[in-house]
Design a protein around this motif. Structure first.
Motif, PDB file in Angstrom:
ATOM      1  N   SER A 240      27.318  30.226  28.711  1.00  0.00           N
ATOM      2  CA  SER A 240      26.817  31.555  28.435  1.00  0.00           C
ATOM      3  C   SER A 240      27.201  32.234  27.307  1.00  0.00           C
ATOM      4  O   SER A 240      28.137  32.631  27.053  1.00  0.00           O
ATOM      5  CB  SER A 240      26.555  32.576  29.910  1.00  0.00           C
ATOM      6  N   VAL A 241      25.804  32.703  26.060  1.00  0.00           N
ATOM      7  CA  VAL A 241      26.500  33.940  25.048  1.00  0.00           C
ATOM      8  C   VAL A 241      26.151  35.100  26.082  1.00  0.00           C
ATOM      9  O   VAL A 241      26.914  35.765  25.715  1.00  0.00           O
ATOM     10  CB  VAL A 241      25.949  33.210  24.251  1.00  0.00           C
ATOM     11  N   ASN A 242      25.355  35.237  26.210  1.00  0.00           N
ATOM     12  CA  ASN A 242      24.835  36.976  25.917  1.00  0.00           C
ATOM     13  C   ASN A 242      25.211  37.384  27.771  1.00  0.00           C
ATOM     14  O   ASN A 242      25.095  38.024  29.291  1.00  0.00           O
ATOM     15  CB  ASN A 242      23.461  37.226  26.497  1.00  0.00           C
ATOM     16  N   LYS A 243      26.744  37.329  28.396  1.00  0.00           N
ATOM     17  CA  LYS A 243      27.274  37.754  29.209  1.00  0.00           C
ATOM     18  C   LYS A 243      28.933  38.630  28.686  1.00  0.00           C
ATOM     19  O   LYS A 243      29.655  38.629  27.534  1.00  0.00           O
ATOM     20  CB  LYS A 243      28.318  36.477  29.679  1.00  0.00           C
ATOM     21  N   ASN A 244      29.210  39.401  29.556  1.00  0.00           N
ATOM     22  CA  ASN A 244      30.749  40.365  29.288  1.00  0.00           C
ATOM     23  C   ASN A 244      31.792  39.205  29.129  1.00  0.00           C
ATOM     24  O   ASN A 244      32.961  39.107  28.765  1.00  0.00           O
ATOM     25  CB  ASN A 244      31.032  41.166  30.106  1.00  0.00           C
ATOM     26  N   TYR A 245      31.629  38.617  30.759  1.00  0.00           N
ATOM     27  CA  TYR A 245      32.348  37.569  31.444  1.00  0.00           C
ATOM     28  C   TYR A 245      31.970  36.067  32.175  1.00  0.00           C
ATOM     29  O   TYR A 245      31.475  36.509  33.041  1.00  0.00           O
ATOM     30  CB  TYR A 245      33.883  38.398  32.278  1.00  0.00           C
ATOM     31  N   ASP A 246      32.365  35.365  32.130  1.00  0.00           N
ATOM     32  CA  ASP A 246      32.631  34.492  33.269  1.00  0.00           C
ATOM     33  C   ASP A 246      33.739  34.068  34.001  1.00  0.00           C
ATOM     34  O   ASP A 246      34.609  33.768  33.218  1.00  0.00           O
ATOM     35  CB  ASP A 246      31.884  33.092  32.140  1.00  0.00           C
ATOM     36  N   PHE A 247      33.325  33.800  35.292  1.00  0.00           N
ATOM     37  CA  PHE A 247      34.803  33.324  35.818  1.00  0.00           C
ATOM     38  C   PHE A 247      34.687  32.438  36.898  1.00  0.00           C
ATOM     39  O   PHE A 247      33.898  32.319  37.172  1.00  0.00           O
ATOM     40  CB  PHE A 247      34.764  34.711  36.865  1.00  0.00           C
ATOM     41  N   GLU A 248      35.433  31.724  36.481  1.00  0.00           N
ATOM     42  CA  GLU A 248      35.694  30.460  37.903  1.00  0.00           C
ATOM     43  C   GLU A 248      36.483  30.519  38.090  1.00  0.00           C
ATOM     44  O   GLU A 248      38.153  30.419  37.751  1.00  0.00           O
ATOM     45  CB  GLU A 248      35.696  29.555  36.139  1.00  0.00           C
ATOM     46  N   LEU A 249      36.290  29.606  38.941  1.00  0.00           N
ATOM     47  CA  LEU A 249      38.089  29.496  40.698  1.00  0.00           C
ATOM     48  C   LEU A 249      38.471  28.402  40.424  1.00  0.00           C
ATOM     49  O   LEU A 249      39.698  28.221  40.459  1.00  0.00           O
ATOM     50  CB  LEU A 249      37.174  29.404  41.822  1.00  0.00           C
ATOM     51  N   VAL A 250      38.213  27.571  39.276  1.00  0.00           N
ATOM     52  CA  VAL A 250      39.255  26.172  38.550  1.00  0.00           C
ATOM     53  C   VAL A 250      38.501  25.994  37.847  1.00  0.00           C
ATOM     54  O   VAL A 250      37.323  25.619  37.404  1.00  0.00           O
ATOM     55  CB  VAL A 250      38.881  25.385  39.885  1.00  0.00           C
ATOM     56  N   SER A 251      38.949  24.984  36.563  1.00  0.00           N
ATOM     57  CA  SER A 251      38.540  24.959  35.198  1.00  0.00           C
ATOM     58  C   SER A 251      37.890  24.003  35.371  1.00  0.00           C
ATOM     59  O   SER A 251      37.805  22.882  36.368  1.00  0.00           O
ATOM     60  CB  SER A 251      39.654  24.873  34.293  1.00  0.00           C
ATOM     61  N   ALA A 252      36.328  23.768  34.676  1.00  0.00           N
ATOM     62  CA  ALA A 252      35.309  22.429  34.295  1.00  0.00           C
ATOM     63  C   ALA A 252      36.641  20.797  34.552  1.00  0.00           C
ATOM     64  O   ALA A 252      36.618  19.815  34.793  1.00  0.00           O
ATOM     65  CB  ALA A 252      34.715  22.431  33.674  1.00  0.00           C
ATOM     66  N   LYS A 253      37.678  20.842  33.145  1.00  0.00           N
ATOM     67  CA  LYS A 253      38.280  19.604  33.496  1.00  0.00           C
ATOM     68  C   LYS A 253      39.078  19.229  34.764  1.00  0.00           C
ATOM     69  O   LYS A 253      38.757  18.301  35.474  1.00  0.00           O
ATOM     70  CB  LYS A 253      39.184  20.788  32.169  1.00  0.00           C
ATOM     71  N   ASP A 254      39.493  20.440  35.162  1.00  0.00           N
ATOM     72  CA  ASP A 254      40.342  20.256  36.633  1.00  0.00           C
ATOM     73  C   ASP A 254      39.600  19.563  37.766  1.00  0.00           C
ATOM     74  O   ASP A 254      39.871  18.241  38.474  1.00  0.00           O
ATOM     75  CB  ASP A 254      41.243  21.025  37.137  1.00  0.00           C
ATOM     76  N   LEU A 255      38.337  19.967  37.509  1.00  0.00           N
ATOM     77  CA  LEU A 255      37.954  20.486  39.696  1.00  0.00           C
ATOM     78  C   LEU A 255      36.839  18.956  39.015  1.00  0.00           C
ATOM     79  O   LEU A 255      36.991  17.772  39.537  1.00  0.00           O
ATOM     80  CB  LEU A 255      36.899  21.383  39.687  1.00  0.00           C
ATOM     81  N   GLY A 256      36.410  18.051  37.698  1.00  0.00           N
ATOM     82  CA  GLY A 256      35.905  17.084  37.169  1.00  0.00           C
ATOM     83  C   GLY A 256      37.227  15.629  37.757  1.00  0.00           C
ATOM     84  O   GLY A 256      36.818  14.946  38.300  1.00  0.00           O
ATOM     85  N   GLU A 257      38.233  16.043  36.783  1.00  0.00           N
ATOM     86  CA  GLU A 257      39.122  14.812  36.950  1.00  0.00           C
ATOM     87  C   GLU A 257      39.153  15.218  38.605  1.00  0.00           C
ATOM     88  O   GLU A 257      39.718  13.471  38.948  1.00  0.00           O
ATOM     89  CB  GLU A 257      39.883  14.983  36.184  1.00  0.00           C
ATOM     90  N   ALA A 258      39.469  16.295  39.196  1.00  0.00           N
ATOM     91  CA  ALA A 258      39.758  15.248  40.828  1.00  0.00           C
ATOM     92  C   ALA A 258      39.200  14.392  41.605  1.00  0.00           C
ATOM     93  O   ALA A 258      39.004  13.959  42.005  1.00  0.00           O
ATOM     94  CB  ALA A 258      40.117  16.741  41.120  1.00  0.00           C
ATOM     95  N   HIS A 259      37.900  15.232  41.209  1.00  0.00           N
ATOM     96  CA  HIS A 259      36.510  14.290  41.896  1.00  0.00           C
ATOM     97  C   HIS A 259      35.849  12.731  41.364  1.00  0.00           C
ATOM     98  O   HIS A 259      36.385  11.459  42.636  1.00  0.00           O
ATOM     99  CB  HIS A 259      35.686  14.852  41.687  1.00  0.00           C
TER     100      HIS A 259
END
Length: 328
Positions: free
Chosen positions: A120-139
């Motif tokens: 997303s571009v028009n935001k102040n911040y996005d927050f994630e409780l785990v990174s996309a790479k780490d979550l995808g690779e764990a699965h």
């Protein structure tokens, strides 16, 4: 048949009613727009929003559209802008569709927080409780261990435009391509993982069409549940692995039966709390820098306007009951 006009009206009423119920005199007002209301994942998120709002003296509430239609999220955000809230949070169904209305919110001086939407571009911040790479690779690693890198697999996401789901899927597929080169996808990605019925039906179709199917990777809280029900119905527990993220309370029986192998998740309740804690901090003039210790998130990594914490939870026979009892 419920018309689009009726659905939009329902959302507008929900925004006003939720805000009034949570205390219109609060100093800071935070409205969070979910992907869809009424499913366990977002019920837990709503509980977190309400808990943290009460704890911090914030007028905080969630709006849950009646379907995963991005147009309904646009309407909900328009209503929050008209109400002049201080912070708008959103878990986008389609990041691109929301860009104009999020820009409108920021032009009005409203802080915009996204979750599961680093693009997303028009935001102040996005927050994630785990990174996309780490979550995808764990699965991917769990699927590889369960199937021994044999056979074919399919990938489900909540929608082909849902940013986070597709980022997780991309990371998982990339890992499998590198580490399990003989294991191939049996079909293109399916956007069915926000519906138990659609995931079940898709899995039944795949089982009929592909004798070599050994796994389903489902990124979307309803996907593993629907896929597992199909596997259970066809007597294929132990032969077709179902790996993904889901609400523990909804999937616990399927985990114990072996129909769901397991997965990794973060707490939607905690994500709801973060919307409020981070939103209040920013509304009061707080700032975010790389390496900061932030409320509820702990030490974070900041990449541009994306905040990453490291708070994954394993879903397994050993953990699912405890997580379910926590309301996850």
């Amino acid at each position: 048949m419920i018309s689009r006009k009726m659905l939009v009206g329902t959302i507008a009423a929900a925004v006003m009613t939720a805000g009034m119920a949570s205390g219109a005199m609060a100093e800071t007002t935070i409205g969070v727009v979910a992907k869809i209301g009424g499913i366990p994942w977002f019920n837990a998120m709503e509980a977190g929003i309400e808990q943290e709002g009460k704890a911090r003296g914030v007028d905080a509430f969630m709006v849950g559209p009646t379907s995963a239609d991005p147009a309904l999220q646009v309407r909900a955000i328009e209503d929050l802008i008209a109400r002049k809230v201080d912070v708008i949070g959103v878990v986008p169904n389609d990041a691109k569709v929301l860009e104009p209305v999020l820009q409108k919110a920021r032009d009005a001086g409203i802080i915009v927080l996204t979750h599961e939407s680093t693009a997303s571009v028009n935001k102040n911040y996005d927050f994630e409780l785990v990174s996309a790479k780490d979550l995808g690779e764990a699965h991917a690693k769990l699927l590889a261990k369960t199937t021994e890198c044999k056979g074919g697999y399919a990938v489900y996401v909540g929608g082909l435009t849902v940013p986070a789901h597709n980022a997780w899927a991309d990371a998982a597929v990339a890992w499998l391509d590198e580490n399990c080169p003989d294991m191939k996808q049996v079909a293109d990605r399916f956007g069915v993982a926000e519906s138990v019925d659609d995931s079940r039906n898709t899995t039944l179709d795949l089982i009929r069409a592909h004798d070599d199917l050994t796994g389903i990777l489902a990124f979307g809280s309803q996907g593993p549940v629907g896929a597992a029900r199909a596997v259970e119905e066809r007597g294929l527990i132990g032969k077709v692995a179902v790996v993904g993220l889901f609400s523990a309370g909804q999937g616990r029986k399927l985990v114990h039966s072996g129909a769901i192998t397991g997965g990794y998740v973060w707490s939607p309740l905690e994500a709801g709390r973060v919307f409020v804690a981070l939103g209040k901090m920013l509304a009061e003039g707080g700032t975010v820098s790389d390496g900061d210790e932030l409320p509820l998130l702990g030490k974070i990594r900041l990449e541009g306007s994306n905040i990453f914490a490291n708070m994954p939870l394993a879903l397994s026979k050993d953990t699912v009951d405890g997580l379910a009892e926590m309301g996850l």
